[in-house]
Design a protein around this motif. Sequence first.
Motif, PDB file in Angstrom:
ATOM      1  N   HIS A 115      50.282  28.563  45.891  1.00 23.80           N
ATOM      2  CA  HIS A 115      51.044  27.365  45.072  1.00 23.80           C
ATOM      3  C   HIS A 115      49.819  26.329  46.240  1.00 23.80           C
ATOM      4  O   HIS A 115      50.490  25.484  45.495  1.00 23.80           O
ATOM      5  CB  HIS A 115      52.266  27.108  44.926  1.00 23.80           C
ATOM      6  CG  HIS A 115      53.282  27.667  43.957  1.00 23.80           C
ATOM      7  ND1 HIS A 115      52.605  28.315  42.690  1.00 23.80           N
ATOM      8  CD2 HIS A 115      54.322  28.976  43.927  1.00 23.80           C
ATOM      9  CE1 HIS A 115      53.609  29.149  42.312  1.00 23.80           C
ATOM     10  NE2 HIS A 115      54.315  29.222  43.342  1.00 23.80           N
ATOM     11  N   ARG A 116      49.180  26.813  46.767  1.00 19.92           N
ATOM     12  CA  ARG A 116      48.879  26.183  47.298  1.00 19.92           C
ATOM     13  C   ARG A 116      46.969  26.538  47.413  1.00 19.92           C
ATOM     14  O   ARG A 116      47.039  27.064  48.485  1.00 19.92           O
ATOM     15  CB  ARG A 116      49.201  25.644  48.860  1.00 19.92           C
ATOM     16  CG  ARG A 116      50.594  25.307  48.509  1.00 19.92           C
ATOM     17  CD  ARG A 116      51.652  25.410  50.361  1.00 19.92           C
ATOM     18  NE  ARG A 116      50.770  25.220  51.737  1.00 19.92           N
ATOM     19  CZ  ARG A 116      52.100  25.755  52.705  1.00 19.92           C
ATOM     20  NH1 ARG A 116      52.966  26.341  52.546  1.00 19.92           N
ATOM     21  NH2 ARG A 116      50.966  25.800  53.713  1.00 19.92           N
ATOM     22  N   THR A 117      45.768  25.799  47.262  1.00 15.27           N
ATOM     23  CA  THR A 117      44.933  26.332  47.210  1.00 15.27           C
ATOM     24  C   THR A 117      44.402  26.229  48.026  1.00 15.27           C
ATOM     25  O   THR A 117      43.428  27.329  48.755  1.00 15.27           O
ATOM     26  CB  THR A 117      44.034  25.413  46.338  1.00 15.27           C
ATOM     27  OG1 THR A 117      44.426  25.356  44.408  1.00 15.27           O
ATOM     28  CG2 THR A 117      42.176  26.191  45.697  1.00 15.27           C
ATOM     29  N   GLU A 118      44.038  25.179  48.893  1.00 17.15           N
ATOM     30  CA  GLU A 118      43.291  24.922  50.101  1.00 17.15           C
ATOM     31  C   GLU A 118      43.847  25.748  51.578  1.00 17.15           C
ATOM     32  O   GLU A 118      42.787  26.265  51.966  1.00 17.15           O
ATOM     33  CB  GLU A 118      42.991  23.326  50.415  1.00 17.15           C
ATOM     34  CG  GLU A 118      42.219  22.701  49.715  1.00 17.15           C
ATOM     35  CD  GLU A 118      40.359  23.139  49.071  1.00 17.15           C
ATOM     36  OE1 GLU A 118      40.396  23.608  50.311  1.00 17.15           O
ATOM     37  OE2 GLU A 118      40.559  22.962  48.084  1.00 17.15           O
ATOM     38  N   THR A 120      44.870  28.725  51.001  1.00 17.21           N
ATOM     39  CA  THR A 120      44.939  29.602  50.466  1.00 17.21           C
ATOM     40  C   THR A 120      43.430  30.186  50.758  1.00 17.21           C
ATOM     41  O   THR A 120      42.975  31.196  51.019  1.00 17.21           O
ATOM     42  CB  THR A 120      44.751  30.646  48.645  1.00 17.21           C
ATOM     43  OG1 THR A 120      46.316  29.855  48.220  1.00 17.21           O
ATOM     44  CG2 THR A 120      44.905  31.691  48.280  1.00 17.21           C
ATOM     45  N   ILE A 121      42.693  29.387  50.444  1.00 20.22           N
ATOM     46  CA  ILE A 121      41.186  29.747  50.950  1.00 20.22           C
ATOM     47  C   ILE A 121      40.736  29.473  52.321  1.00 20.22           C
ATOM     48  O   ILE A 121      40.496  30.799  52.483  1.00 20.22           O
ATOM     49  CB  ILE A 121      40.568  28.508  50.156  1.00 20.22           C
ATOM     50  CG1 ILE A 121      40.396  28.299  49.158  1.00 20.22           C
ATOM     51  CG2 ILE A 121      39.207  28.931  50.881  1.00 20.22           C
ATOM     52  CD1 ILE A 121      40.208  26.947  48.538  1.00 20.22           C
ATOM     53  N   GLU A 144      48.155  30.165  39.087  1.00 24.36           N
ATOM     54  CA  GLU A 144      47.252  28.658  38.815  1.00 24.36           C
ATOM     55  C   GLU A 144      46.773  28.372  39.824  1.00 24.36           C
ATOM     56  O   GLU A 144      45.605  27.681  40.012  1.00 24.36           O
ATOM     57  CB  GLU A 144      47.774  27.475  38.002  1.00 24.36           C
ATOM     58  CG  GLU A 144      48.599  28.366  37.319  1.00 24.36           C
ATOM     59  CD  GLU A 144      49.322  26.832  36.071  1.00 24.36           C
ATOM     60  OE1 GLU A 144      49.642  25.673  36.511  1.00 24.36           O
ATOM     61  OE2 GLU A 144      49.822  26.590  35.026  1.00 24.36           O
ATOM     62  N   ALA A 145      47.507  27.681  41.173  1.00 25.08           N
ATOM     63  CA  ALA A 145      46.892  27.298  41.919  1.00 25.08           C
ATOM     64  C   ALA A 145      46.301  28.095  43.219  1.00 25.08           C
ATOM     65  O   ALA A 145      44.776  28.502  43.474  1.00 25.08           O
ATOM     66  CB  ALA A 145      47.513  27.147  43.149  1.00 25.08           C
ATOM     67  N   GLY A 146      45.991  30.105  43.257  1.00 22.86           N
ATOM     68  CA  GLY A 146      45.724  30.784  42.865  1.00 22.86           C
ATOM     69  C   GLY A 146      44.097  30.910  43.022  1.00 22.86           C
ATOM     70  O   GLY A 146      43.307  31.240  43.454  1.00 22.86           O
ATOM     71  N   PRO A 148      41.112  29.204  41.455  1.00 24.34           N
ATOM     72  CA  PRO A 148      40.053  27.705  42.434  1.00 24.34           C
ATOM     73  C   PRO A 148      40.373  28.256  43.759  1.00 24.34           C
ATOM     74  O   PRO A 148      38.668  28.607  44.338  1.00 24.34           O
ATOM     75  CB  PRO A 148      40.856  26.884  42.396  1.00 24.34           C
ATOM     76  CG  PRO A 148      41.721  26.956  41.978  1.00 24.34           C
ATOM     77  CD  PRO A 148      42.338  27.699  41.250  1.00 24.34           C
ATOM     78  N   ALA A 149      41.263  29.548  44.014  1.00 22.02           N
ATOM     79  CA  ALA A 149      40.933  29.970  45.459  1.00 22.02           C
ATOM     80  C   ALA A 149      39.888  31.584  45.502  1.00 22.02           C
ATOM     81  O   ALA A 149      39.594  31.673  46.498  1.00 22.02           O
ATOM     82  CB  ALA A 149      42.481  30.221  46.175  1.00 22.02           C
TER      83      ALA A 149
END
Length: 368
Positions: A115-118, A120-121, A144-146, A148-149
């Motif tokens: 649940h942490r986009t940045e 994960t990237i 949902e956070a994934g 944009p990753a």
Amino acid sequence: MSDRLQALAEAGVSIWLDDLSRERIETGNLAALIEDRSVVGVTTNPTIFAGAVADGERYDAQVRELVSRGAQVDEVVFELTTRDVREACDVLAPVHERTPADGRVSIEVEPALAHRTEDTIASARALWKAVDRPNALIKIPATEAGLPAITAAIADGISVNVTLIFGLDRYRDVMAAYLEGLERAHEAGHDLSRIHSVASFFVSRVDAEVDGRLDEIGTVQAQNLRGRAAVANARLAHAAYAEVFSGERWEALAAAGANVQRPLWASTGTKDPAYPDTLYVSELVVAGTVNTMPEKTLEAYADHGPVESGNAPDTVTGTADAAQQVMDELAEVGIDLDDVLTVLEREGVEKFVASWDELVATVQGQMG
């Protein structure tokens, strides 16, 4: 060579093994499965790595060496898992050279980052760099956070396995994230032909959750729907895939060399012993897909998977209307499908986090 698995492969289904361990690599077991069982890829997850490290002594020497260098537990886990994936990629390299979409090995970003986009990237980039093999796939969850990753990783030229997909709406979001990533990659000058992706649509867990709710409802109509939700859901997913990867947006990317994001049927081991142990393989046969199987399911299909005149029949094309009817009937008897999907995603992340914690604890114990 298993005739049944070969027939499945000839029907256009890429057979991947849902398991990996250093023992499989070093004893030649993985190579034998490629040769004898038509295996052309491998998927991993935190549960698989936790079991491999807990059960095997082949990690001890690397753990001792890392500890002697002052490595902390997170670094040790990272080094153990990326080495296994790198070496498995090397075993599968000849497959990858023949068929670039296959010969793939997946490794997942840390589940706690779901649940942490940045973060994960950053994790995806670190794993891609550490494995350093063109046939690796970085697994990113379809939270949902994934989303944009996924786009960011694809835009960087990283090949991605999108995991923990349960529902059609989220699956459409995943495909849109992939297309956006390809568009951005193209703008950045990446060779789109070198970027690959699969979308891991989970199957058996859907039946496990829905069947429990049907049992609580208890009516004859509800009981008649047991064991039908997962296959119907997956067949509708394939219809959505066929729609998305035939439109104008996709055609422009294809003209630039892009590859489709293949559907991958995950969680294909049968959880209810009342169902055929090949259910989630035989009912989801269609060209251009991947089925990643636990070894037990792989061997079951090799032994008694259905074949027809030497070929595995297509069991998906043209089934969307009947599949939608199943989903409509489930709603009619009182199954809240949106709630089912919410529960499955939450539990999927929680289970992988728990397995990751188990893996860390196991490695910590081996570090002394």
